[in-house]
Design an enzyme around this catalytic site. Structure first.
Site, PDB file in Angstrom:
ATOM      1  N   ASP A 107      -7.826  -4.388   1.893  1.00 32.31           N
ATOM      2  CA  ASP A 107      -8.807  -3.797   1.001  1.00 32.31           C
ATOM      3  C   ASP A 107      -9.977  -3.398   1.888  1.00 32.31           C
ATOM      4  O   ASP A 107     -10.330  -4.132   2.817  1.00 32.31           O
ATOM      5  CB  ASP A 107      -9.259  -4.804  -0.064  1.00 32.31           C
ATOM      6  CG  ASP A 107     -10.037  -4.099  -1.174  1.00 32.31           C
ATOM      7  OD1 ASP A 107      -9.579  -3.031  -1.645  1.00 32.31           O
ATOM      8  OD2 ASP A 107     -11.090  -4.606  -1.579  1.00 32.31           O
ATOM      9  N   ASP A 116     -15.193   9.411   5.692  1.00 35.34           N
ATOM     10  CA  ASP A 116     -15.350   9.699   7.121  1.00 35.34           C
ATOM     11  C   ASP A 116     -16.402  10.777   7.439  1.00 35.34           C
ATOM     12  O   ASP A 116     -17.174  10.619   8.378  1.00 35.34           O
ATOM     13  CB  ASP A 116     -14.008  10.120   7.740  1.00 35.34           C
ATOM     14  CG  ASP A 116     -13.123   8.925   8.068  1.00 35.34           C
ATOM     15  OD1 ASP A 116     -13.608   7.777   7.974  1.00 35.34           O
ATOM     16  OD2 ASP A 116     -11.950   9.134   8.421  1.00 35.34           O
ATOM     17  N   HIS A 160     -13.389  -0.319  11.540  1.00 37.30           N
ATOM     18  CA  HIS A 160     -13.189  -1.583  10.827  1.00 37.30           C
ATOM     19  C   HIS A 160     -11.704  -1.966  10.793  1.00 37.30           C
ATOM     20  O   HIS A 160     -11.334  -3.102  11.028  1.00 37.30           O
ATOM     21  CB  HIS A 160     -13.756  -1.452   9.411  1.00 37.30           C
ATOM     22  CG  HIS A 160     -13.351  -0.197   8.685  1.00 37.30           C
ATOM     23  ND1 HIS A 160     -13.464   1.049   9.265  1.00 37.30           N
ATOM     24  CD2 HIS A 160     -12.794   0.008   7.463  1.00 37.30           C
ATOM     25  CE1 HIS A 160     -13.016   1.958   8.411  1.00 37.30           C
ATOM     26  NE2 HIS A 160     -12.595   1.360   7.321  1.00 37.30           N
ATOM     27  N   ARG A 161     -10.831  -0.982  10.499  1.00 41.87           N
ATOM     28  CA  ARG A 161      -9.406  -1.298  10.396  1.00 41.87           C
ATOM     29  C   ARG A 161      -8.824  -1.600  11.779  1.00 41.87           C
ATOM     30  O   ARG A 161      -7.997  -2.495  11.928  1.00 41.87           O
ATOM     31  CB  ARG A 161      -8.648  -0.145   9.718  1.00 41.87           C
ATOM     32  CG  ARG A 161      -7.325  -0.590   9.103  1.00 41.87           C
ATOM     33  CD  ARG A 161      -6.738   0.426   8.130  1.00 41.87           C
ATOM     34  NE  ARG A 161      -7.631   0.662   7.019  1.00 41.87           N
ATOM     35  CZ  ARG A 161      -8.430   1.725   6.903  1.00 41.87           C
ATOM     36  NH1 ARG A 161      -8.423   2.678   7.805  1.00 41.87           N
ATOM     37  NH2 ARG A 161      -9.230   1.842   5.878  1.00 41.87           N
ATOM     38  N   SER A 174       0.867  -1.181   0.000  1.00 46.66           N
ATOM     39  CA  SER A 174       0.000   0.000   0.000  1.00 46.66           C
ATOM     40  C   SER A 174       0.897   1.222   0.000  1.00 46.66           C
ATOM     41  O   SER A 174       2.021   1.170   0.519  1.00 46.66           O
ATOM     42  CB  SER A 174      -0.873   0.017   1.252  1.00 46.66           C
ATOM     43  OG  SER A 174      -1.544   1.257   1.370  1.00 46.66           O
ATOM     44  N   ASN A 222      -0.697   4.178   0.891  1.00 42.25           N
ATOM     45  CA  ASN A 222      -1.530   5.094   1.663  1.00 42.25           C
ATOM     46  C   ASN A 222      -0.880   5.309   3.041  1.00 42.25           C
ATOM     47  O   ASN A 222      -0.868   4.424   3.890  1.00 42.25           O
ATOM     48  CB  ASN A 222      -2.926   4.460   1.786  1.00 42.25           C
ATOM     49  CG  ASN A 222      -3.884   5.317   2.583  1.00 42.25           C
ATOM     50  OD1 ASN A 222      -3.497   5.980   3.539  1.00 42.25           O
ATOM     51  ND2 ASN A 222      -5.141   5.281   2.184  1.00 42.25           N
ATOM     52  N   PHE A 263     -10.332  10.770   6.524  1.00 39.91           N
ATOM     53  CA  PHE A 263     -10.156  10.744   5.069  1.00 39.91           C
ATOM     54  C   PHE A 263     -11.357  10.042   4.439  1.00 39.91           C
ATOM     55  O   PHE A 263     -12.248   9.558   5.141  1.00 39.91           O
ATOM     56  CB  PHE A 263      -8.840  10.034   4.694  1.00 39.91           C
ATOM     57  CG  PHE A 263      -8.861   8.539   4.937  1.00 39.91           C
ATOM     58  CD1 PHE A 263      -8.766   8.024   6.215  1.00 39.91           C
ATOM     59  CD2 PHE A 263      -9.006   7.648   3.876  1.00 39.91           C
ATOM     60  CE1 PHE A 263      -8.808   6.657   6.447  1.00 39.91           C
ATOM     61  CE2 PHE A 263      -9.043   6.267   4.094  1.00 39.91           C
ATOM     62  CZ  PHE A 263      -8.942   5.771   5.385  1.00 39.91           C
ATOM     63  N   GLY A 264     -11.355   9.993   3.117  1.00 37.13           N
ATOM     64  CA  GLY A 264     -12.384   9.244   2.383  1.00 37.13           C
ATOM     65  C   GLY A 264     -13.803   9.616   2.807  1.00 37.13           C
ATOM     66  O   GLY A 264     -14.177  10.791   2.847  1.00 37.13           O
TER      67      GLY A 264
HETATM   68  P1  IMP Z   1      -8.786   0.910  -0.558  1.00 32.05           P
HETATM   69  O1  IMP Z   1      -8.934  -0.062   0.584  1.00 32.05           O
HETATM   70  O2  IMP Z   1      -7.531   1.702  -0.458  1.00 32.05           O
HETATM   71  O3  IMP Z   1      -9.039   0.266  -1.871  1.00 32.05           O
HETATM   72  O4  IMP Z   1      -9.911   2.030  -0.344  1.00 32.05           O
HETATM   73  C1  IMP Z   1     -11.264   1.757  -0.420  1.00 32.05           C
HETATM   74  C2  IMP Z   1     -12.148   2.971  -0.334  1.00 32.05           C
HETATM   75  O5  IMP Z   1     -12.787   2.987   0.934  1.00 32.05           O
HETATM   76  C3  IMP Z   1     -11.472   4.332  -0.506  1.00 32.05           C
HETATM   77  O6  IMP Z   1     -12.334   5.156  -1.264  1.00 32.05           O
HETATM   78  C4  IMP Z   1     -11.385   4.854   0.914  1.00 32.05           C
HETATM   79  O7  IMP Z   1     -11.480   6.250   0.961  1.00 32.05           O
HETATM   80  C5  IMP Z   1     -12.595   4.211   1.584  1.00 32.05           C
HETATM   81  N1  IMP Z   1     -12.282   3.958   2.985  1.00 32.05           N
HETATM   82  C6  IMP Z   1     -11.633   2.891   3.486  1.00 32.05           C
HETATM   83  N2  IMP Z   1     -11.475   3.006   4.823  1.00 32.05           N
HETATM   84  C7  IMP Z   1     -12.027   4.202   5.144  1.00 32.05           C
HETATM   85  C8  IMP Z   1     -12.142   4.894   6.378  1.00 32.05           C
HETATM   86  O8  IMP Z   1     -11.687   4.469   7.450  1.00 32.05           O
HETATM   87  N3  IMP Z   1     -12.770   6.089   6.306  1.00 32.05           N
HETATM   88  C9  IMP Z   1     -13.260   6.606   5.155  1.00 32.05           C
HETATM   89  N4  IMP Z   1     -13.175   6.010   3.991  1.00 32.05           N
HETATM   90  C10 IMP Z   1     -12.545   4.801   3.975  1.00 32.05           C
END
Ligand code: IMP
Length: 188
Positions: A65, A147, A170-171, A7, A9, A144-145
């Site tokens: 993921d 949230d 979740h994470r 990753s 990120n 982020f994302g």
């Molecule tokens: P990926 O796991 O990097 O493929 O991301 C999946 C998608 O889910 C992305 O658009 C992230 O912004 C969103 N996402 C994953 N975890 C979070 C979170 O903890 N908060 C907000 N968005 C999340």
């Protein structure tokens, strides 16, 4: 022990480091080929990324993921969360689709799947979920994302501190399960 993390990120890598360093696992980043995330489940996508990183580097590899599943949208955006709409439009797209959905039908959950693949073929896979609701507008500045539109009780994930979010996210859930599974695996 060194683990390659598949990753780039920064936010995710930090979360992984916090949990794995106490287990004497050093996370290293590597130049890896892009892997197509076209699996039907989060676990499948995490596994494919970790497996590819392990084959390329010969080191134990870890990948995740994650995404958002909204009940009123039949589980969407699901595995397509990262590419649900063009960048900058994703939260707005969800809010638009949810505009006529009543409060009790706004339930949703985040999922995080993590896979570890070892050079001898061993695999550890874990998954964590966090249940909440989709808000009516963006709230808060942090995170982020998605949230700002994910409500956990009275607050959006963006309104919570990183520690508060880690404790329920979740994470956070997936990483704590992974911590236990790795401890058990490394003891053998
Ligand atoms: P990926 O796991 O990097 O493929 O991301 C999946 C998608 O889910 C992305 O658009 C992230 O912004 C969103 N996402 C994953 N975890 C979070 C979170 O903890 N908060 C907000 N968005 C999340």
């Amino acid at each position: 022990m060194q683990f390659v993390i598949a990753s780039h990120n920064k936010h995710k890598i930090e979360e992984f480091r916090r949990i794995l360093e106490p287990l004497d696992i050093e996370l290293i980043e590597a130049q890896l080929s892009e892997v197509e995330e076209n699996g039907e489940t989060f676990i499948e996508n995490a596994y494919v990324k970790a497996k590819s990183a392990c084959l390329e580097t010969g080191l134990p590899s870890i990948a995740d993921d994650s995404g958002l599943c909204i009940d009123a949208l039949g589980g969407e955006p699901g595995v397509r969360t990262a590419r649900y709409a063009p960048k900058g439009q994703r939260k707005k797209t969800v809010l638009m689709k949810m505009k006529d959905v009543p409060d009790d039908k706004r339930t949703a959950y985040f999922v995080a799947a993590i896979a570890c693949v070892f050079p001898n073929g061993d695999v550890i896979e874990v998954e964590g979920k966090c249940y909440g609701k989709i808000g009516y507008e963006c709230k808060g500045e942090g995170g982020f994302g998605y949230d700002p539109i994910f409500m956990y009780g009275k607050h959006s994930f963006s309104e919570m501190s990183p520690e508060e979010k880690d404790a329920v996210s979740h994470r956070g859930v997936a990483l704590r399960i992974l911590e236990d599974r790795l401890k058990e695996y490394l003891r053998k």
